[in-house]
Design a protein around this motif. Sequence first.
Motif, PDB file in Angstrom:
ATOM      1  N   ASP A 194     -57.210 -34.507 -55.493  1.00 14.40           N
ATOM      2  CA  ASP A 194     -57.097 -33.140 -55.004  1.00 14.40           C
ATOM      3  C   ASP A 194     -57.297 -33.154 -53.481  1.00 14.40           C
ATOM      4  O   ASP A 194     -58.267 -33.745 -52.991  1.00 14.40           O
ATOM      5  N   THR A 195     -56.389 -32.542 -52.737  1.00 15.89           N
ATOM      6  CA  THR A 195     -56.563 -32.496 -51.280  1.00 15.89           C
ATOM      7  C   THR A 195     -57.884 -31.794 -50.957  1.00 15.89           C
ATOM      8  O   THR A 195     -58.072 -30.647 -51.351  1.00 15.89           O
ATOM      9  N   PRO A 196     -58.804 -32.478 -50.271  1.00 14.49           N
ATOM     10  CA  PRO A 196     -60.107 -31.833 -50.027  1.00 14.49           C
ATOM     11  C   PRO A 196     -60.046 -30.843 -48.874  1.00 14.49           C
ATOM     12  O   PRO A 196     -59.196 -30.961 -47.986  1.00 14.49           O
ATOM     13  N   GLY A 211     -54.428 -27.328 -52.297  1.00 12.46           N
ATOM     14  CA  GLY A 211     -54.813 -27.194 -53.706  1.00 12.46           C
ATOM     15  C   GLY A 211     -53.963 -28.054 -54.631  1.00 12.46           C
ATOM     16  O   GLY A 211     -53.863 -27.768 -55.820  1.00 12.46           O
ATOM     17  N   LYS A 212     -53.386 -29.125 -54.104  1.00 15.26           N
ATOM     18  CA  LYS A 212     -52.550 -29.988 -54.948  1.00 15.26           C
ATOM     19  C   LYS A 212     -53.079 -31.421 -54.934  1.00 15.26           C
ATOM     20  O   LYS A 212     -53.875 -31.791 -54.073  1.00 15.26           O
ATOM     21  N   MET A 213     -52.569 -32.214 -55.888  1.00 14.53           N
ATOM     22  CA  MET A 213     -52.951 -33.623 -55.971  1.00 14.53           C
ATOM     23  C   MET A 213     -51.894 -34.476 -55.260  1.00 14.53           C
ATOM     24  O   MET A 213     -50.696 -34.232 -55.420  1.00 14.53           O
ATOM     25  N   HIS A 214     -52.382 -35.462 -54.497  1.00 16.94           N
ATOM     26  CA  HIS A 214     -51.448 -36.366 -53.811  1.00 16.94           C
ATOM     27  C   HIS A 214     -51.996 -37.779 -53.864  1.00 16.94           C
ATOM     28  O   HIS A 214     -53.208 -37.983 -53.922  1.00 16.94           O
ATOM     29  N   ASN A 215     -51.075 -38.722 -53.762  1.00 14.19           N
ATOM     30  CA  ASN A 215     -51.477 -40.113 -53.598  1.00 14.19           C
ATOM     31  C   ASN A 215     -51.323 -40.456 -52.127  1.00 14.19           C
ATOM     32  O   ASN A 215     -50.209 -40.511 -51.610  1.00 14.19           O
ATOM     33  N   VAL A 216     -52.454 -40.638 -51.443  1.00  9.69           N
ATOM     34  CA  VAL A 216     -52.385 -40.990 -50.021  1.00  9.69           C
ATOM     35  C   VAL A 216     -52.826 -42.439 -49.814  1.00  9.69           C
ATOM     36  O   VAL A 216     -53.307 -42.820 -48.748  1.00  9.69           O
ATOM     37  N   GLY A 217     -52.660 -43.234 -50.859  1.00 10.83           N
ATOM     38  CA  GLY A 217     -52.928 -44.674 -50.736  1.00 10.83           C
ATOM     39  C   GLY A 217     -54.398 -45.033 -50.828  1.00 10.83           C
ATOM     40  O   GLY A 217     -54.810 -46.109 -50.396  1.00 10.83           O
ATOM     41  N   THR A 218     -55.208 -44.133 -51.381  1.00 12.44           N
ATOM     42  CA  THR A 218     -56.650 -44.410 -51.450  1.00 12.44           C
ATOM     43  C   THR A 218     -57.100 -44.715 -52.877  1.00 12.44           C
ATOM     44  O   THR A 218     -58.296 -44.739 -53.158  1.00 12.44           O
ATOM     45  N   THR A 222     -59.041 -47.854 -41.232  1.00 15.39           N
ATOM     46  CA  THR A 222     -59.472 -48.875 -42.201  1.00 15.39           C
ATOM     47  C   THR A 222     -58.970 -48.590 -43.615  1.00 15.39           C
ATOM     48  O   THR A 222     -58.526 -49.509 -44.302  1.00 15.39           O
ATOM     49  N   PHE A 223     -59.049 -47.346 -44.034  1.00 21.29           N
ATOM     50  CA  PHE A 223     -58.667 -47.015 -45.412  1.00 21.29           C
ATOM     51  C   PHE A 223     -57.302 -46.329 -45.471  1.00 21.29           C
ATOM     52  O   PHE A 223     -56.999 -45.572 -46.381  1.00 21.29           O
ATOM     53  N   ASN A 224     -56.486 -46.638 -44.477  1.00 26.69           N
ATOM     54  CA  ASN A 224     -55.124 -46.092 -44.441  1.00 26.69           C
ATOM     55  C   ASN A 224     -54.154 -47.224 -44.091  1.00 26.69           C
ATOM     56  O   ASN A 224     -53.180 -47.031 -43.378  1.00 26.69           O
ATOM     57  N   ARG A 225     -54.460 -48.421 -44.598  1.00 26.41           N
ATOM     58  CA  ARG A 225     -53.662 -49.593 -44.256  1.00 26.41           C
ATOM     59  C   ARG A 225     -52.208 -49.441 -44.696  1.00 26.41           C
ATOM     60  O   ARG A 225     -51.307 -49.959 -44.081  1.00 26.41           O
ATOM     61  N   ARG A 226     -52.044 -48.703 -45.813  1.00 25.26           N
ATOM     62  CA  ARG A 226     -50.684 -48.584 -46.325  1.00 25.26           C
ATOM     63  C   ARG A 226     -49.907 -47.454 -45.648  1.00 25.26           C
ATOM     64  O   ARG A 226     -48.768 -47.179 -45.987  1.00 25.26           O
ATOM     65  N   GLN A 227     -50.579 -46.784 -44.684  1.00 20.92           N
ATOM     66  CA  GLN A 227     -49.924 -45.734 -43.889  1.00 20.92           C
ATOM     67  C   GLN A 227     -49.298 -44.648 -44.763  1.00 20.92           C
ATOM     68  O   GLN A 227     -48.179 -44.215 -44.516  1.00 20.92           O
ATOM     69  N   ARG A 228     -50.019 -44.244 -45.786  1.00 17.60           N
ATOM     70  CA  ARG A 228     -49.492 -43.159 -46.618  1.00 17.60           C
ATOM     71  C   ARG A 228     -50.206 -41.848 -46.348  1.00 17.60           C
ATOM     72  O   ARG A 228     -49.873 -40.833 -46.934  1.00 17.60           O
ATOM     73  N   HIS A 229     -51.204 -41.900 -45.501  1.00 19.36           N
ATOM     74  CA  HIS A 229     -52.027 -40.709 -45.257  1.00 19.36           C
ATOM     75  C   HIS A 229     -51.634 -40.107 -43.901  1.00 19.36           C
ATOM     76  O   HIS A 229     -52.201 -40.456 -42.867  1.00 19.36           O
ATOM     77  N   GLY A 230     -50.661 -39.191 -43.895  1.00 14.87           N
ATOM     78  CA  GLY A 230     -50.167 -38.625 -42.644  1.00 14.87           C
ATOM     79  C   GLY A 230     -49.408 -39.675 -41.853  1.00 14.87           C
ATOM     80  O   GLY A 230     -49.057 -40.736 -42.382  1.00 14.87           O
ATOM     81  N   HIS A 231     -49.158 -39.357 -40.588  1.00 14.91           N
ATOM     82  CA  HIS A 231     -48.401 -40.302 -39.749  1.00 14.91           C
ATOM     83  C   HIS A 231     -49.271 -40.795 -38.607  1.00 14.91           C
ATOM     84  O   HIS A 231     -48.945 -40.608 -37.436  1.00 14.91           O
ATOM     85  N   VAL A 232     -50.351 -41.427 -38.965  1.00 15.06           N
ATOM     86  CA  VAL A 232     -51.285 -41.918 -37.956  1.00 15.06           C
ATOM     87  C   VAL A 232     -50.613 -43.002 -37.103  1.00 15.06           C
ATOM     88  O   VAL A 232     -50.908 -43.148 -35.917  1.00 15.06           O
ATOM     89  N   GLU A 233     -49.651 -43.704 -37.705  1.00 15.94           N
ATOM     90  CA  GLU A 233     -48.987 -44.796 -36.978  1.00 15.94           C
ATOM     91  C   GLU A 233     -48.225 -44.278 -35.752  1.00 15.94           C
ATOM     92  O   GLU A 233     -47.942 -45.030 -34.839  1.00 15.94           O
ATOM     93  N   ALA A 242     -48.590 -35.825 -36.267  1.00 15.94           N
ATOM     94  CA  ALA A 242     -49.427 -36.597 -37.193  1.00 15.94           C
ATOM     95  C   ALA A 242     -49.159 -36.201 -38.640  1.00 15.94           C
ATOM     96  O   ALA A 242     -49.539 -36.919 -39.570  1.00 15.94           O
ATOM     97  N   GLY A 243     -48.526 -35.040 -38.835  1.00 14.27           N
ATOM     98  CA  GLY A 243     -48.096 -34.645 -40.179  1.00 14.27           C
ATOM     99  C   GLY A 243     -49.238 -34.426 -41.159  1.00 14.27           C
ATOM    100  O   GLY A 243     -49.194 -34.890 -42.290  1.00 14.27           O
ATOM    101  N   CYS A 244     -50.259 -33.728 -40.738  1.00 13.86           N
ATOM    102  CA  CYS A 244     -51.412 -33.495 -41.633  1.00 13.86           C
ATOM    103  C   CYS A 244     -51.321 -32.135 -42.328  1.00 13.86           C
ATOM    104  O   CYS A 244     -51.772 -31.968 -43.463  1.00 13.86           O
ATOM    105  N   ALA A 245     -50.751 -31.160 -41.604  1.00 11.69           N
ATOM    106  CA  ALA A 245     -50.857 -29.771 -42.057  1.00 11.69           C
ATOM    107  C   ALA A 245     -50.014 -29.481 -43.294  1.00 11.69           C
ATOM    108  O   ALA A 245     -50.205 -28.447 -43.929  1.00 11.69           O
ATOM    109  N   GLY A 246     -49.100 -30.388 -43.639  1.00  9.35           N
ATOM    110  CA  GLY A 246     -48.310 -30.179 -44.854  1.00  9.35           C
ATOM    111  C   GLY A 246     -49.225 -30.069 -46.065  1.00  9.35           C
ATOM    112  O   GLY A 246     -49.033 -29.221 -46.937  1.00  9.35           O
TER     113      GLY A 246
END
Length: 640
Positions: free
Chosen positions: A584-586, A564-571, A612-623, A550-554
């Motif tokens: 900021d990664t919460p 402790g970093k900023m990312h764009n996860v499509g939100t 619902t809020f990951n339509r662009r599939q940028r938040h981990g590899h849920v797909e 799922a690629g979350c732990a990165g």
Amino acid sequence: MKTSPSMLFLTIGGLLVLGTLANAGGNPVRSPQAVVVGDDAVVVLDRTAAELVRLDRNLKPAGRTLLTGDPCAVTIAPGKPLAYVAERTANRIAVVDLQQDRVIRRVSIDGGAWPVSLAVDRDGRWLYVGTAFPAKLFIYRLGADGTDLEPLLAVPVLRWPADLAIGPDGVTVAVANQLPVRLEGVTGPTAAVSLVSFNPSDPGRWHRSDIPLPPGSSGLRGVAFSPDGHYVYAVHGLGRVRSPITQLERGWVNTNALSIIDTVSRRRVATVLLDDLYRGAADPADVVCSPDGSRLWVALAGSHELVRINIADLHRLLQGSVPGWLERIEDSMQANIWVRLRDNPSLVRLLENDLAALRLARVKLRLPAGGFGPRALAISSDGATVYVANYFSGSLTAISTADPTRKRTVLLGPMAEPDAVRRGALIFHDARRSFQHWHSCATCHQHGGRVDGLSWDFVADGLGNPKDTVSLIGLAETEPMNRRATVANAYDCVRNGLFSTNLKPVERRVVDDLFAYLAALRPEPSPLPLVDPKLAEPARRGKQLFEGKAGCAGCHSGPYLTDGKMHNVGTGSGHWEEADGRYDTPSLRELYRTAPYLHDGRAWTLREVLTTFNRRQRHGHVERLSAAELDDLIAYLLSL
Ligand code: HEC
Ligand code: HEC
């Protein structure tokens, strides 16, 4: 179980060891959290000393019972020398014999964790228990001697049932859902009162109505019935979440309210503000009604005061009967609110914004609570005395209702000198630290630094982009601060927080104490595996997915699951101040209790975050996950 001589020896030995430990560290920190009045005793629950303290008629401590597991609520069996205590993290109800000052039984709750509220009907037939996970109302049938608890029914409620009140019929219960939820037909999150009733001869048939408070309500911590059962009174915060936080003046941010609910029509009749024009009535924590139904008493935990309301007079005003003297008072060239309301009852919602209405009608009196942090109230059966549990003073204050200037305060016992953490706790809960006392840090960061479930539009990151309240657990380990990383380190963020709410410089000593309190906060293990041990296996599989495909732990790494970093996860909100869409990664600790999620609180469930809020599939590899794997991943997230 019979006690053999050797068992007795062991028990006594155990107590001696405990006693030595307590003495080695000096006296305990004392924090009265709840109070109940019995036939010939006043019983106070001391949360941090974990003691049930029995006071005699003269308010002298006459007995103590040791408790475990963060005891946070108490009730008594009418006419019997018994008390029931909710041992929250131990997930049990302790039955205490008040003649012998000892626990005679402990009952585990089957299918619910974290009991946070308790009540018994006036005939002593039913014990009601509110659990936080899942949010449920458990109903037990009490045996004749009150020590047998037969589980009868569990009714789902909304969120964190912080208080319960029982109607005179014994089978109608008002549940204070402390934190807001998303409710159908209501714009914006709000807390609600659930009215539950059941039929003892056919317990399967129960009924629940949820009565929403005005949108932006949170911190609903007290409910009481009128003696005739016709009304429920609820006290809560009312956040002005739709306007930006540009100034605190006149309740632009937080106000504090009393909502009146008609139990026959099951509707909210009115919401009135407890505040004054230039002084907030912060953090209402409990409400009691006098036995004759004429007065309400409200404890203001953040303002260290009580409010007395002539509720009978208020009902008359709401029914359109305005006395002559009041009719003649004008409000800047127009008739005053009570006259306008009489002439047009549909204007009742104006009361939700009127800071002067109760004062104008002379139905409100504010008075000192007799100590700091009044969290709970009880009233004697003759209505002559109101008892106040003052959390931070370690004391109980008895106030004469005939003459509220007559009062007496007693300490629960020898107390430790407050250290930095304890002093910081009071600062955190102290609304006098904010401009005009509108709120404390705890108004928004409820349950010891956690969340209020609301989003607020602060200025530091631009206007028009509200942010969901962040939990402060592990704040020093989750730098940088705020969703947009607007402050680099935790200490500065705490100092800025104090400064911006107080509008004047803060002494370093105060910031140090507040920081000591916050830095000492630790995550509490998820109670969900307690409720359903079958979750352990899916959660274990979910952890592997989280760290693997799922690629979350990165990004979600380390003890608090943040890099402790900023990312764009499509939100991204699309707001011009945050066009880069980076946040900021919460921390993912305690996700089980911090809904809603994402920077603006748009997601109410973890599934929504990932779908619902990951339509662009940028938040981990849920797909990459099957439906079953997604369930496992969510089970893991809820176990953190
Ligand atoms: C009106 C509600 C409200 C009040 C009152 C409030 N906070 Fe907050 N707090 C928030 C919100 C909302 C955020 C998230 C802001 C953001 O992300 O930009 C936050 C964020 C924080 C953070 C950053 C946490 C992190 O890990 O990023 C700290 C520290 C903090 N608050 C401390 C305090 C202190 C100390 C007080 C009292 C002096 C206080 N807050 C009062 C709503 C509030
Ligand atoms: C590229 C870095 C990154 C990856 C990879 C990532 N996240 Fe996130 N996560 C973030 C950021 C940044 C946010 C904040 C987004 C926001 O507030 O809009 C976030 C927010 C969340 C939240 C909401 C928490 C809250 O309290 O608001 C959850 C839950 C979450 N992530 C879980 C996951 C899971 C599960 C995965 C793997 C499927 C994952 N994340 C992968 C960076 C990441």
